[in-house]
Design a protein around this motif. Structure first.
Motif, short mmCIF file in Angstrom:
data_model
loop_
_atom_site.label_atom_id
_atom_site.label_comp_id
_atom_site.label_asym_id
_atom_site.label_seq_id
_atom_site.Cartn_x
_atom_site.Cartn_y
_atom_site.Cartn_z
N ILE A 192 0.84 -1.20 0.00
CA ILE A 192 0.00 0.00 0.00
C ILE A 192 0.87 1.25 0.00
O ILE A 192 0.65 2.19 -0.77
CB ILE A 192 -0.94 0.00 1.22
N CYS A 193 1.89 1.27 0.86
CA CYS A 193 2.77 2.44 0.94
C CYS A 193 3.57 2.62 -0.36
O CYS A 193 3.83 3.75 -0.79
CB CYS A 193 3.72 2.29 2.12
N MET A 194 3.95 1.51 -1.00
CA MET A 194 4.71 1.60 -2.25
C MET A 194 3.87 2.19 -3.39
O MET A 194 4.42 2.70 -4.37
CB MET A 194 5.23 0.22 -2.66
N ALA A 195 2.54 2.11 -3.25
CA ALA A 195 1.65 2.66 -4.28
C ALA A 195 1.40 4.15 -4.09
O ALA A 195 0.74 4.77 -4.92
CB ALA A 195 0.32 1.90 -4.26
N THR A 196 1.93 4.75 -3.02
CA THR A 196 1.70 6.17 -2.77
C THR A 196 2.66 7.04 -3.57
O THR A 196 3.76 6.60 -3.96
CB THR A 196 1.85 6.51 -1.28
N GLN A 197 2.26 8.27 -3.78
CA GLN A 197 3.14 9.24 -4.42
C GLN A 197 4.29 9.62 -3.50
O GLN A 197 5.37 10.02 -3.98
CB GLN A 197 2.34 10.49 -4.82
N ASP A 198 4.10 9.50 -2.18
CA ASP A 198 5.19 9.78 -1.24
C ASP A 198 6.38 8.87 -1.51
O ASP A 198 7.54 9.29 -1.40
CB ASP A 198 4.71 9.60 0.20
N PHE A 199 6.12 7.61 -1.84
CA PHE A 199 7.20 6.66 -2.13
C PHE A 199 7.97 7.13 -3.37
O PHE A 199 9.20 7.14 -3.40
CB PHE A 199 6.61 5.27 -2.34
N ARG A 200 7.22 7.55 -4.41
CA ARG A 200 7.86 8.06 -5.62
C ARG A 200 8.64 9.34 -5.33
O ARG A 200 9.77 9.52 -5.79
CB ARG A 200 6.81 8.32 -6.69
N ARG A 201 8.03 10.24 -4.55
CA ARG A 201 8.70 11.50 -4.21
C ARG A 201 10.02 11.24 -3.47
O ARG A 201 11.02 11.93 -3.70
CB ARG A 201 7.79 12.37 -3.36
N ALA A 202 10.01 10.28 -2.56
CA ALA A 202 11.21 9.97 -1.79
C ALA A 202 12.33 9.47 -2.70
O ALA A 202 13.50 9.85 -2.55
CB ALA A 202 10.90 8.95 -0.72
N PHE A 203 11.97 8.61 -3.67
CA PHE A 203 12.98 8.11 -4.61
C PHE A 203 13.54 9.25 -5.46
O PHE A 203 14.76 9.37 -5.63
CB PHE A 203 12.39 7.04 -5.52
N GLU A 204 12.65 10.09 -5.97
CA GLU A 204 13.10 11.19 -6.83
C GLU A 204 13.98 12.17 -6.06
O GLU A 204 14.97 12.68 -6.60
CB GLU A 204 11.90 11.90 -7.44
N ALA A 205 13.62 12.41 -4.79
CA ALA A 205 14.44 13.31 -3.97
C ALA A 205 15.81 12.69 -3.69
O ALA A 205 16.83 13.39 -3.72
CB ALA A 205 13.71 13.61 -2.66
N PHE A 206 15.82 11.38 -3.43
CA PHE A 206 17.10 10.69 -3.20
C PHE A 206 17.99 10.78 -4.44
O PHE A 206 19.19 11.06 -4.34
CB PHE A 206 16.85 9.23 -2.83
N ALA A 207 17.39 10.53 -5.60
CA ALA A 207 18.15 10.57 -6.84
C ALA A 207 18.69 11.97 -7.12
O ALA A 207 19.78 12.13 -7.68
CB ALA A 207 17.29 10.09 -8.00
#
Length: 281
Positions: A256-271
């Motif tokens: 469920i958490c992996m389907a959130t935009q927060d998960f995508r935002r965290a990856f993009e911020a890390f990158a």
């Protein structure tokens, strides 16, 4: 017919008007602070304040703004428990059905605190006794001062230590032997004992306590707060599960958490080597 949004079921609570305690919110509404404000009596609870706290925590799952709650007391003490003259004395004159209605109401407050998705931080100074100790126990984080004295006083008034979930919650936190000691003797747990046993997260000087609680609240409120709510839910649900159910439940929760935009935002911020901005979706 207009499409109904799930946001229509939410409500802003930053302007909530309490009747039996103080309520303040940060400018962005993300951090709410509840202050038990009867310092002349060491902030005891009454029938009315119990009920209002229960009802407020029941509303928090539908809050559109509040992400973290701080619970504290005014005047150098946290909470002395149920008011002797406004609760204890009337209880001695009640019938069994009335008594059961009361004990279920107090337990409902603890359940509402645990069910609220927002992390709850207790900032504890001075007296933390009886029902006050149970409020602290129901919280997700407990910060305290060296002057904090926590006591489950129920046996001191001829009652069992089994009140508001104490016999289930306390052993899980500090161990059965230590919980048995506190619940049967009614003695105070010192701040150092509480820290050593894992009851308290950290101890601070009294003048720093609120600021430290606010700093922790801010870090949680600005973090992945939808995911924090999932973590709290799983901590509650997995108590009674076997290992198979635990792992499957966590697989579902994490998906469920992996389907959130927060998960995508965290990856993009890390990158991009920048700090992520979490929005809870």
């Amino acid at each position: 017919m207009a499409e109904l949004s799930m946001h229509d079921h939410q409500q802003a609570l930053r302007h909530y008007q309490p009747r039996h305690f103080d309520w303040q919110c940060s400018e962005d509404g993300r951090i709410a602070t509840i202050t038990l404000n009867r310092p002349e009596r060491k902030n005891p609870l009454t029938f009315d304040s119990y009920a209002e706290l229960r009802d407020l925590f029941r509303r928090l799952p539908y809050a559109s703004d509040v992400r973290v709650v701080i619970l504290q007391g005014a005047g150098g003490n946290f909470c002395s428990g149920g008011d002797v003259f406004e609760i204890i004395e009337p209880l001695t004159k009640m019938t069994m059905p009335q008594l059961l209605e009361f004990t279920r109401m107090t337990g409902d407050l603890i359940k509402a605190m645990r069910r609220a998705p927002q992390p709850v931080i207790c900032a504890i100074d001075g007296v933390c006794a009886g029902a006050g100790a149970m409020l602290a126990l129901a919280a997700d984080f407990r910060l305290a001062t060296a002057e904090a004295k926590t006591a489950f006083l129920f046996t001191r008034v001829g009652l069992a230590g089994a009140d508001m979930g104490a016999c289930g919650l306390l052993p899980r936190m500090i161990g059965t032997a230590r919980a048995t000691d506190l619940l049967m003797t009614g003695r105070s747990m010192s701040a150092k004992e509480g820290l050593d046993w894992g009851f308290f997260k950290e101890l601070f000087p009294p003048e720093e306590l609120h600021a430290r609680a606010e700093a922790l609240a801010r870090s949680l409120a600005d973090g992945p707060w939808f995911a924090h709510g999932i973590t709290k839910t799983m901590l509650n649900q997995e108590w009674a599960m076997g290992i198979e159910e635990m792992i499957e439940s966590e697989a579902q929760a994490q998906a469920i958490c992996m389907a959130t935009q927060d998960f995508r935002r965290a990856f993009e911020a890390f990158a991009a080597k920048r700090r992520p901005q979490f929005e809870g979706n």
